[in-house]
Design an enzyme around this catalytic site. Structure first.
Site, PDB file in Angstrom:
ATOM      1  N   SER A 130       0.818  -1.228   0.000  1.00 29.43           N
ATOM      2  CA  SER A 130       0.000   0.000   0.000  1.00 29.43           C
ATOM      3  C   SER A 130       0.844   1.267   0.000  1.00 29.43           C
ATOM      4  CB  SER A 130      -0.880   0.000   1.253  1.00 29.43           C
ATOM      5  OG  SER A 130      -1.441   1.278   1.452  1.00 29.43           O
ATOM      6  N   GLU A 132       0.148   3.577   1.747  1.00 26.53           N
ATOM      7  CA  GLU A 132       0.138   4.037   3.144  1.00 26.53           C
ATOM      8  C   GLU A 132       1.468   3.765   3.849  1.00 26.53           C
ATOM      9  OE1 GLU A 132      -2.018   5.800   5.111  1.00 26.53           O
ATOM     10  OE2 GLU A 132      -3.224   6.197   3.328  1.00 26.53           O
ATOM     11  N   TYR A 153      -2.356   0.625  10.173  1.00 24.65           N
ATOM     12  CA  TYR A 153      -2.465  -0.124   8.910  1.00 24.65           C
ATOM     13  C   TYR A 153      -1.199   0.056   8.072  1.00 24.65           C
ATOM     14  CZ  TYR A 153      -3.811  -0.947   4.035  1.00 24.65           C
ATOM     15  OH  TYR A 153      -3.832  -1.363   2.721  1.00 24.65           O
TER      16      TYR A 153
HETATM   17  P1  NDP Z   1     -10.954  -5.560   1.009  1.00 24.78           P
HETATM   18  O1  NDP Z   1     -10.974  -4.963   2.365  1.00 24.78           O
HETATM   19  O2  NDP Z   1     -12.113  -5.328   0.099  1.00 24.78           O
HETATM   20  O3  NDP Z   1     -10.761  -7.160   1.127  1.00 24.78           O
HETATM   21  C1  NDP Z   1      -9.964  -7.686   2.146  1.00 24.78           C
HETATM   22  C2  NDP Z   1     -10.032  -9.200   2.135  1.00 24.78           C
HETATM   23  O4  NDP Z   1      -9.376  -9.657   3.333  1.00 24.78           O
HETATM   24  C3  NDP Z   1     -11.443  -9.769   2.165  1.00 24.78           C
HETATM   25  O5  NDP Z   1     -11.512 -10.956   1.406  1.00 24.78           O
HETATM   26  C4  NDP Z   1     -11.636 -10.086   3.644  1.00 24.78           C
HETATM   27  O6  NDP Z   1     -12.534 -11.148   3.896  1.00 24.78           O
HETATM   28  C5  NDP Z   1     -10.248 -10.536   4.018  1.00 24.78           C
HETATM   29  N1  NDP Z   1     -10.119 -10.455   5.461  1.00 24.78           N
HETATM   30  C6  NDP Z   1     -10.188  -9.356   6.246  1.00 24.78           C
HETATM   31  N2  NDP Z   1     -10.060  -9.702   7.539  1.00 24.78           N
HETATM   32  C7  NDP Z   1      -9.930 -11.056   7.564  1.00 24.78           C
HETATM   33  C8  NDP Z   1      -9.744 -12.014   8.591  1.00 24.78           C
HETATM   34  N3  NDP Z   1      -9.651 -11.652   9.889  1.00 24.78           N
HETATM   35  N4  NDP Z   1      -9.633 -13.319   8.258  1.00 24.78           N
HETATM   36  C9  NDP Z   1      -9.700 -13.695   6.968  1.00 24.78           C
HETATM   37  N5  NDP Z   1      -9.862 -12.840   5.941  1.00 24.78           N
HETATM   38  C10 NDP Z   1      -9.972 -11.523   6.242  1.00 24.78           C
HETATM   39  O7  NDP Z   1      -9.602  -5.086   0.312  1.00 24.78           O
HETATM   40  P2  NDP Z   1      -9.320  -4.757  -1.236  1.00 24.78           P
HETATM   41  O8  NDP Z   1      -9.828  -5.854  -2.059  1.00 24.78           O
HETATM   42  O9  NDP Z   1      -9.715  -3.354  -1.509  1.00 24.78           O
HETATM   43  O10 NDP Z   1      -7.722  -4.750  -1.225  1.00 24.78           O
HETATM   44  C11 NDP Z   1      -6.981  -5.944  -1.438  1.00 24.78           C
HETATM   45  C12 NDP Z   1      -5.620  -5.789  -0.797  1.00 24.78           C
HETATM   46  O11 NDP Z   1      -4.959  -4.656  -1.370  1.00 24.78           O
HETATM   47  C13 NDP Z   1      -5.632  -5.543   0.709  1.00 24.78           C
HETATM   48  O12 NDP Z   1      -4.512  -6.193   1.250  1.00 24.78           O
HETATM   49  C14 NDP Z   1      -5.479  -4.039   0.831  1.00 24.78           C
HETATM   50  O13 NDP Z   1      -4.865  -3.690   2.059  1.00 24.78           O
HETATM   51  C15 NDP Z   1      -4.552  -3.758  -0.337  1.00 24.78           C
HETATM   52  N6  NDP Z   1      -4.699  -2.406  -0.861  1.00 24.78           N
HETATM   53  C16 NDP Z   1      -5.899  -1.985  -1.334  1.00 24.78           C
HETATM   54  C17 NDP Z   1      -6.022  -0.716  -1.864  1.00 24.78           C
HETATM   55  C18 NDP Z   1      -7.331  -0.195  -2.370  1.00 24.78           C
HETATM   56  O14 NDP Z   1      -7.415   1.008  -2.642  1.00 24.78           O
HETATM   57  N7  NDP Z   1      -8.354  -1.027  -2.532  1.00 24.78           N
HETATM   58  C19 NDP Z   1      -4.855   0.183  -1.983  1.00 24.78           C
HETATM   59  C20 NDP Z   1      -3.647  -0.367  -1.388  1.00 24.78           C
HETATM   60  C21 NDP Z   1      -3.580  -1.631  -0.894  1.00 24.78           C
HETATM   61  P3  NDP Z   1     -14.026 -10.853   4.451  1.00 24.78           P
HETATM   62  O15 NDP Z   1     -14.806 -10.446   3.237  1.00 24.78           O
HETATM   63  O16 NDP Z   1     -14.437 -12.170   5.014  1.00 24.78           O
HETATM   64  O17 NDP Z   1     -13.902  -9.756   5.472  1.00 24.78           O
HETATM   65  P1  GDR Z   2      -7.792   5.399   2.573  1.00 20.95           P
HETATM   66  O1  GDR Z   2      -9.291   5.287   2.022  1.00 20.95           O
HETATM   67  O2  GDR Z   2      -7.728   5.687   4.021  1.00 20.95           O
HETATM   68  O3  GDR Z   2      -7.038   6.307   1.642  1.00 20.95           O
HETATM   69  O4  GDR Z   2      -7.276   3.894   2.392  1.00 20.95           O
HETATM   70  P2  GDR Z   2     -10.642   5.972   2.542  1.00 20.95           P
HETATM   71  O5  GDR Z   2     -11.589   5.858   1.412  1.00 20.95           O
HETATM   72  O6  GDR Z   2     -11.070   5.441   3.849  1.00 20.95           O
HETATM   73  O7  GDR Z   2     -10.224   7.523   2.749  1.00 20.95           O
HETATM   74  C1  GDR Z   2      -9.846   8.332   1.655  1.00 20.95           C
HETATM   75  C2  GDR Z   2      -9.814   9.787   2.083  1.00 20.95           C
HETATM   76  O8  GDR Z   2     -11.158  10.268   2.265  1.00 20.95           O
HETATM   77  C3  GDR Z   2     -11.211  11.038   3.466  1.00 20.95           C
HETATM   78  N1  GDR Z   2     -12.582  11.065   3.983  1.00 20.95           N
HETATM   79  C4  GDR Z   2     -13.283   9.992   4.396  1.00 20.95           C
HETATM   80  N2  GDR Z   2     -12.933   8.675   4.452  1.00 20.95           N
HETATM   81  C5  GDR Z   2     -13.877   7.802   4.895  1.00 20.95           C
HETATM   82  N3  GDR Z   2     -13.592   6.488   4.914  1.00 20.95           N
HETATM   83  N4  GDR Z   2     -15.114   8.221   5.318  1.00 20.95           N
HETATM   84  C6  GDR Z   2     -15.491   9.543   5.295  1.00 20.95           C
HETATM   85  O9  GDR Z   2     -16.600   9.891   5.665  1.00 20.95           O
HETATM   86  C7  GDR Z   2     -14.533  10.473   4.809  1.00 20.95           C
HETATM   87  N5  GDR Z   2     -14.539  11.815   4.624  1.00 20.95           N
HETATM   88  C8  GDR Z   2     -13.347  12.171   4.123  1.00 20.95           C
HETATM   89  C9  GDR Z   2     -10.232  10.311   4.382  1.00 20.95           C
HETATM   90  O10 GDR Z   2      -9.869  11.149   5.465  1.00 20.95           O
HETATM   91  C10 GDR Z   2      -9.094  10.020   3.406  1.00 20.95           C
HETATM   92  O11 GDR Z   2      -8.288  11.149   3.263  1.00 20.95           O
HETATM   93  C11 GDR Z   2      -7.485   3.160   1.202  1.00 20.95           C
HETATM   94  C12 GDR Z   2      -7.621   1.685   1.608  1.00 20.95           C
HETATM   95  O12 GDR Z   2      -8.058   0.947   0.477  1.00 20.95           O
HETATM   96  C13 GDR Z   2      -6.301   1.116   2.088  1.00 20.95           C
HETATM   97  O13 GDR Z   2      -6.433  -0.305   2.224  1.00 20.95           O
HETATM   98  C14 GDR Z   2      -5.243   1.402   1.028  1.00 20.95           C
HETATM   99  O14 GDR Z   2      -3.988   0.886   1.416  1.00 20.95           O
HETATM  100  C15 GDR Z   2      -5.136   2.901   0.782  1.00 20.95           C
HETATM  101  O15 GDR Z   2      -6.410   3.348   0.313  1.00 20.95           O
HETATM  102  C16 GDR Z   2      -4.088   3.226  -0.279  1.00 20.95           C
END
Ligand code: NDP
Ligand code: GDR
Length: 334
Positions: A130, A132, A153
């Site tokens: 990520s 992050e 995270y």
């Molecule tokens: P999601 O949060 O949508 O999916 C996460 C997955 O992890 C789900 O299948 C969830 O299963 C599983 N999981 C969470 N907690 C547990 C647990 N305790 N035991 C078993 N399984 C668990 O993530 P995304 O698909 O958006 O992202 C995929 C990966 O990419 C993640 O590692 C995320 O951190 C990383 N990532 C995502 C970004 C984004 O913008 N989407 C950006 C940067 C990195 P369940 O449905 O059962 O909860």
């Molecule tokens: P982020 O995603 O923290 O970047 O992590 P999120 O959508 O939660 O926040 C994006 C930005 O929006 C601002 N924000 C809010 N966010 C949420 N969730 N709810 C609100 O009401 C709201 N209002 C404003 C946040 O402050 C932030 O700046 C995502 C996840 O997919 C991570 O797993 C991944 O690693 C990073 O992106 C890259």
């Protein structure tokens, strides 16, 4: 005599198939002819959106907190490719659940890499990293940008990132990582701001809600479309050598801009419908970082194909259709 040559489908294991990226990656791997094996939490059912793909998937119930789980799965499935998408992936929730986040987003990666080393050293492993992990206040981040996470995270992902590098160099394993910037889609969980906004817009348009409550509207992110990002995951395992790749669009957009785009798509002005809640504000990271995917472009031939307004429109349309179905009315004609 007719000779039938059986070509075995390649076997991929997706850890975390039920999340947003798992669905898109499964679609891609099914198109490429893979047999997809996937973990589900004990007693969990596959999400409805995977139903059209069921003939390609073998599900395995797995408790990822059980230390023997990676070894059991790897020995049973003998996958050629493993994609680790499982994580507690919400930055905000990681402040409420720092230990669970450290365990699944960080420590669990060590268990997978150790199982890889011992039982499948020829398999290829993709780790979903990520943006992050990066320290705030930098210009466009490439693979050498300064690391300095600001939340539990990001810290867990940074640990996993360093571990991937260490296992790669120490043991010569094929472990690629994507340092992924935000990517979104209609399958995004409601906890994230894009989906909260597009669901809210759909509900307001259909008369089911009258406001959306948000935190910082000035926060900025480098957002792309999830369907494009899983292509880079797959491509990174088809190379001759493993590497880290920043996957990003390079463009920053504000939360306020996203709100305007989503409301504009349904012909409404956002102003009257937006409420602010200071509890949703974050202390750090709100300026946002942009990524440089130059290496992925060059080495993988990857590029983001879907523009900002296009995926926002796609999400609003999907939410309009879903909310309309929920209330038994046709989606509004435009
Ligand atoms: P999601 O949060 O949508 O999916 C996460 C997955 O992890 C789900 O299948 C969830 O299963 C599983 N999981 C969470 N907690 C547990 C647990 N305790 N035991 C078993 N399984 C668990 O993530 P995304 O698909 O958006 O992202 C995929 C990966 O990419 C993640 O590692 C995320 O951190 C990383 N990532 C995502 C970004 C984004 O913008 N989407 C950006 C940067 C990195 P369940 O449905 O059962 O909860
Ligand atoms: P982020 O995603 O923290 O970047 O992590 P999120 O959508 O939660 O926040 C994006 C930005 O929006 C601002 N924000 C809010 N966010 C949420 N969730 N709810 C609100 O009401 C709201 N209002 C404003 C946040 O402050 C932030 O700046 C995502 C996840 O997919 C991570 O797993 C991944 O690693 C990073 O992106 C890259």
């Amino acid at each position: 005599m007719l000779l039938t040559i059986g070509i075995m489908a390649r076997r991929a294991l997706i850890i975390g198939i039920s999340g947003q990226d798992g669905g898109y990656l499964t679609e891609l791997l099914a198109r490429e002819g893979y047999r997809v094996h996937a973990t589900l939490r004990p007693d969990a059912e596959p999400p409805e959106r995977l139903a059209p793909l069921h003939e390609h998937i073998t599900y395995h119930s797995a408790d990822l907190s059980d230390p023997s789980s990676p070894e059991d799965l790897i020995r049973r499935i003998e996958p050629q490719e493993i994609y680790n998408l499982a994580a507690q992936s919400s930055v905000a929730a990681s402040w409420d659940q720092p230990l669970e986040t450290a365990e699944l987003t960080g420590m669990a990666v060590a268990r997978w890499l150790e199982a890889l080393r011992r039982f499948a050293p020829k398999a290829r492993f993709f780790q979903a990293g990520s943006s992050e992990i990066f320290a705030p206040g930098q210009g466009r981040c490439d693979e050498w940008a300064a690391i300095g996470p600001r939340n539990p995270y990001g810290a867990a992902k940074a640990y996993a990132h360093h571990l991937v590098g260490a296992y790669r160099s120490q043991h010569g394993l094929f472990i690629a990582s994507g340092i992924l910037f935000n990517h979104e889609s209609p399958w995004r969980d409601m906890r994230f701001v894009t989906r909260k906004i597009t669901d809210g817009v759909a509900r307001i348009k259909l008369g089911m809600a009258n406001s959306i409550t948000l935190g910082n509207l000035d926060a900025r992110r480098d957002w792309g479309f999830a369907g494009d990002y899983v292509v880079a995951m797959w491509q990174s395992l088809q190379q001759d050598t493993p590497d880290d790749y920043v996957i990003a669009t390079g463009e920053l957009h504000g939360v306020g801009e996203l709100v305007e785009a989503a409301f504009a798509h349904v012909g409404l002005e956002a102003g009257p419908f937006i409420r602010m809640d200071p509890k949703l504000m974050r202390a750090a990271g709100e300026q946002g970082l942009a990524g440089s995917a130059a290496k992925a472009r060059q080495q993988l031939g990857w590029e983001p194909r879907t523009g900002f307004r296009d995926w926002v429109a796609m999400m609003v349309e999907a939410d309009l259709e879903r909310v309309a179905a929920e209330i038994g009315s046709p989606p509004p004609a435009r």
